[in-house]
Design a protein around this motif. Structure first.
Motif, PDB file in Angstrom:
ATOM      1  N   GLY A 207       0.792  -1.227   0.000  1.00  0.00           N
ATOM      2  CA  GLY A 207       0.000   0.000   0.000  1.00  0.00           C
ATOM      3  C   GLY A 207       0.820   1.269   0.000  1.00  0.00           C
ATOM      4  O   GLY A 207       0.295   2.350  -0.296  1.00  0.00           O
ATOM      5  N   ASP A 208       2.104   1.157   0.327  1.00  0.00           N
ATOM      6  CA  ASP A 208       2.971   2.339   0.274  1.00  0.00           C
ATOM      7  C   ASP A 208       3.070   2.858  -1.165  1.00  0.00           C
ATOM      8  O   ASP A 208       3.059   2.076  -2.125  1.00  0.00           O
ATOM      9  CB  ASP A 208       4.381   1.995   0.757  1.00  0.00           C
ATOM     10  N   LEU A 209       3.203   4.157  -1.308  1.00  0.00           N
ATOM     11  CA  LEU A 209       3.429   4.758  -2.611  1.00  0.00           C
ATOM     12  C   LEU A 209       4.927   4.779  -2.906  1.00  0.00           C
ATOM     13  O   LEU A 209       5.761   4.830  -1.995  1.00  0.00           O
ATOM     14  CB  LEU A 209       2.863   6.179  -2.645  1.00  0.00           C
ATOM     15  N   ILE A 210       5.259   4.734  -4.184  1.00  0.00           N
ATOM     16  CA  ILE A 210       6.651   4.739  -4.633  1.00  0.00           C
ATOM     17  C   ILE A 210       6.978   6.116  -5.195  1.00  0.00           C
ATOM     18  O   ILE A 210       6.235   6.646  -6.028  1.00  0.00           O
ATOM     19  CB  ILE A 210       6.894   3.673  -5.713  1.00  0.00           C
ATOM     20  N   TRP A 211       8.101   6.674  -4.766  1.00  0.00           N
ATOM     21  CA  TRP A 211       8.524   8.009  -5.183  1.00  0.00           C
ATOM     22  C   TRP A 211       9.936   7.958  -5.745  1.00  0.00           C
ATOM     23  O   TRP A 211      10.722   7.084  -5.396  1.00  0.00           O
ATOM     24  CB  TRP A 211       8.512   8.977  -3.993  1.00  0.00           C
ATOM     25  N   VAL A 212      10.243   8.912  -6.596  1.00  0.00           N
ATOM     26  CA  VAL A 212      11.611   9.075  -7.075  1.00  0.00           C
ATOM     27  C   VAL A 212      11.894  10.564  -7.224  1.00  0.00           C
ATOM     28  O   VAL A 212      11.003  11.352  -7.554  1.00  0.00           O
ATOM     29  CB  VAL A 212      11.834   8.328  -8.412  1.00  0.00           C
ATOM     30  N   SER A 213      13.144  10.938  -6.956  1.00  0.00           N
ATOM     31  CA  SER A 213      13.524  12.351  -7.043  1.00  0.00           C
ATOM     32  C   SER A 213      14.092  12.671  -8.420  1.00  0.00           C
ATOM     33  O   SER A 213      14.537  11.802  -9.158  1.00  0.00           O
ATOM     34  CB  SER A 213      14.558  12.684  -5.963  1.00  0.00           C
ATOM     35  N   GLY A 214      14.081  13.960  -8.751  1.00  0.00           N
ATOM     36  CA  GLY A 214      14.727  14.439  -9.970  1.00  0.00           C
ATOM     37  C   GLY A 214      14.141  13.861 -11.244  1.00  0.00           C
ATOM     38  O   GLY A 214      12.937  13.658 -11.350  1.00  0.00           O
ATOM     39  N   ARG A 215      15.013  13.567 -12.197  1.00  0.00           N
ATOM     40  CA  ARG A 215      14.585  13.013 -13.487  1.00  0.00           C
ATOM     41  C   ARG A 215      15.477  11.823 -13.870  1.00  0.00           C
ATOM     42  O   ARG A 215      16.413  11.976 -14.662  1.00  0.00           O
ATOM     43  CB  ARG A 215      14.631  14.091 -14.578  1.00  0.00           C
ATOM     44  N   PRO A 216      15.197  10.649 -13.327  1.00  0.00           N
ATOM     45  CA  PRO A 216      15.991   9.478 -13.701  1.00  0.00           C
ATOM     46  C   PRO A 216      15.978   9.275 -15.217  1.00  0.00           C
ATOM     47  O   PRO A 216      14.966   9.482 -15.875  1.00  0.00           O
ATOM     48  CB  PRO A 216      15.275   8.323 -12.994  1.00  0.00           C
ATOM     49  N   GLY A 217      17.108   8.844 -15.741  1.00  0.00           N
ATOM     50  CA  GLY A 217      17.227   8.620 -17.175  1.00  0.00           C
ATOM     51  C   GLY A 217      18.117   9.627 -17.869  1.00  0.00           C
ATOM     52  O   GLY A 217      18.654   9.351 -18.942  1.00  0.00           O
ATOM     53  N   LEU A 218      18.300  10.796 -17.260  1.00  0.00           N
ATOM     54  CA  LEU A 218      19.114  11.826 -17.901  1.00  0.00           C
ATOM     55  C   LEU A 218      20.571  11.364 -18.063  1.00  0.00           C
ATOM     56  O   LEU A 218      21.192  11.583 -19.117  1.00  0.00           O
ATOM     57  CB  LEU A 218      19.065  13.127 -17.105  1.00  0.00           C
ATOM     58  N   ALA A 219      21.119  10.736 -17.029  1.00  0.00           N
ATOM     59  CA  ALA A 219      22.517  10.317 -17.105  1.00  0.00           C
ATOM     60  C   ALA A 219      22.715   9.276 -18.207  1.00  0.00           C
ATOM     61  O   ALA A 219      23.674   9.356 -18.984  1.00  0.00           O
ATOM     62  CB  ALA A 219      22.966   9.748 -15.757  1.00  0.00           C
ATOM     63  N   ALA A 220      21.819   8.299 -18.277  1.00  0.00           N
ATOM     64  CA  ALA A 220      21.940   7.267 -19.311  1.00  0.00           C
ATOM     65  C   ALA A 220      21.745   7.861 -20.701  1.00  0.00           C
ATOM     66  O   ALA A 220      22.392   7.438 -21.660  1.00  0.00           O
ATOM     67  CB  ALA A 220      20.921   6.157 -19.060  1.00  0.00           C
ATOM     68  N   LEU A 221      20.881   8.850 -20.824  1.00  0.00           N
ATOM     69  CA  LEU A 221      20.728   9.549 -22.100  1.00  0.00           C
ATOM     70  C   LEU A 221      21.990  10.312 -22.453  1.00  0.00           C
ATOM     71  O   LEU A 221      22.390  10.375 -23.623  1.00  0.00           O
ATOM     72  CB  LEU A 221      19.530  10.505 -22.041  1.00  0.00           C
ATOM     73  N   GLY A 222      22.635  10.894 -21.453  1.00  0.00           N
ATOM     74  CA  GLY A 222      23.901  11.573 -21.691  1.00  0.00           C
ATOM     75  C   GLY A 222      24.956  10.616 -22.206  1.00  0.00           C
ATOM     76  O   GLY A 222      25.715  10.935 -23.129  1.00  0.00           O
ATOM     77  N   LEU A 223      24.998   9.403 -21.611  1.00  0.00           N
ATOM     78  CA  LEU A 223      25.940   8.386 -22.075  1.00  0.00           C
ATOM     79  C   LEU A 223      25.617   7.961 -23.503  1.00  0.00           C
ATOM     80  O   LEU A 223      26.517   7.844 -24.349  1.00  0.00           O
ATOM     81  CB  LEU A 223      25.895   7.179 -21.144  1.00  0.00           C
ATOM     82  N   ALA A 224      24.342   7.744 -23.797  1.00  0.00           N
ATOM     83  CA  ALA A 224      23.928   7.353 -25.148  1.00  0.00           C
ATOM     84  C   ALA A 224      24.299   8.433 -26.159  1.00  0.00           C
ATOM     85  O   ALA A 224      24.712   8.140 -27.290  1.00  0.00           O
ATOM     86  CB  ALA A 224      22.422   7.086 -25.175  1.00  0.00           C
ATOM     87  N   HIS A 225      24.175   9.699 -25.750  1.00  0.00           N
ATOM     88  CA  HIS A 225      24.543  10.816 -26.622  1.00  0.00           C
ATOM     89  C   HIS A 225      26.050  10.804 -26.903  1.00  0.00           C
ATOM     90  O   HIS A 225      26.476  10.963 -28.057  1.00  0.00           O
ATOM     91  CB  HIS A 225      24.123  12.131 -25.973  1.00  0.00           C
ATOM     92  N   LEU A 226      26.860  10.622 -25.858  1.00  0.00           N
ATOM     93  CA  LEU A 226      28.311  10.608 -26.038  1.00  0.00           C
ATOM     94  C   LEU A 226      28.762   9.420 -26.882  1.00  0.00           C
ATOM     95  O   LEU A 226      29.754   9.514 -27.614  1.00  0.00           O
ATOM     96  CB  LEU A 226      29.002  10.564 -24.670  1.00  0.00           C
TER      97      LEU A 226
END
Length: 324
Positions: free
Chosen positions: A148-167
């Motif tokens: 029943g607990d809610l799940i939270w995440v901070s910021g914007r996960p995925g940006l770092a992996a997108l940065g790696l994919a870009h590089l």
């Protein structure tokens, strides 16, 4: 060529006011705050695995420490001391000076003293041990989530992996995302203040280092329940004229399984929702409710599309040995 101890004295010997005895002896001596427990974490960063060998050394210095402080943040601990050990292929004093600048900038930002370490010759490899303090019985762990607990995440996960994919040239990001994503990859911000504020509010927490789904799975497994993630509740990622189906697919994969974000994923009862919203405003940090914990096979994480249908993903996170 300067020797080992000269290099240490020149680039890494700094005052350590919080230590009883800092670098220079066989061991450092520290005095924990009375009534506090020590939280201790160790991470390695290996060239070619965790970072490109030509990564800007100042940013690398920051990241080498930040990823360890992120572990302390996930436990709700206050960072206090760190040690640094490193293998260096050659003595490059310009590189060392920039690395030390980034490392100590992070240390100063989060109030930690560098109390010792070691150097040797070898393939570029950095190993940091960080120590923090937390009140007994107050540490955030992975095992406290409840059905029943809610799940939270901070910021914007995925940006770092997108940065790696870009590089790596695997994706062409529309402006202004390239700089934002690469910065997130190379200079992550450990959520220390968030972790401390979640003590007594969150039921479980983990930092997102190997991928959101994989790390959430660790909470679910240790807590003996399952997790459901709703795609419509995830943070928004790149949009614009160049945001085509291929980019959308890669962005979603990065968001759910990319890792290297060092954001915090945490669970909390629904009654804490208002307090979490107030916390987001106070810290000026987006906190996203992305799903809920439920009864089911321990460790199972299911992703649901906007129509409420389960979606499968080939990868849920990074595994060093599975990736050869």
């Amino acid at each position: 060529m300067p020797g080992e101890f000269t290099l240490i004295d020149r680039y890494f010997a700094r005052p350590t006011p919080s230590a009883v005895l800092g670098p220079g002896d066989d061991c450092a001596l520290v005095q924990p705050t009375p009534g506090k427990q020590l939280a201790v974490t160790t991470d390695m960063l290996v060239a070619g695995t965790h970072f490109f060998p030509d990564t800007d050394p100042e940013r690398l210095g920051w990241k080498a420490l930040a990823v360890n402080l992120s572990d302390l943040a996930a436990m709700g601990a206050t960072p206090r001391w760190v040690t640094l050990a490193g293998a260096l292929p050659t003595v490059d004093e310009a590189w060392l000076a920039k690395f030390a600048t980034g490392f100590f900038a992070c240390a100063e930002r989060f109030g930690v003293d560098v109390i010792g370490g070691d150097t040797t010759r070898g393939p570029l490899n950095l190993c940091i041990t960080a120590m923090g303090e937390v009140a007994p019985g107050q540490a955030l762990t992975r095992s406290g989530a409840q059905t029943g607990d809610l799940i939270w995440v901070s910021g914007r996960p995925g940006l770092a992996a997108l940065g790696l994919a870009h590089l790596q040239g695997r994706v062409a990001l529309p402006e202004p995302w390239p700089r934002l994503c690469v910065t997130q990859l190379e200079k992550p911000q450990p959520r220390v203040a968030l972790g401390q504020a979640l003590v007594g509010l969150a039921s479980a927490a983990i930092d997102v280092s190997d991928g959101l789904l994989a790390d959430l799975g660790h909470i679910a497994e240790r807590s003996g329940c399952a997790a459901a993630v709703r795609l419509v509740q995830l943070p928004h990622l790149p949009k614009g004229a160049e945001y085509n189906a291929d980019l959308r697919r890669i962005a979603l994969e990065c968001q759910l399984a990319g890792g290297d974000d060092y954001e915090l994923c945490f669970t909390a009862p629904g009654s804490a929702t208002q307090a979490i919203g107030q916390l987001a405003a106070r810290l000026d940090l987006p906190l996203w409710c992305i799903g809920e914990m439920h009864a089911g096979e321990a460790g199972n994480v299911t992703v649901f599309d906007p129509d409420g249908k389960p979606v499968s993903f080939e990868q849920t996170g990074y595994d060093h040995f599975a990736h050869g």
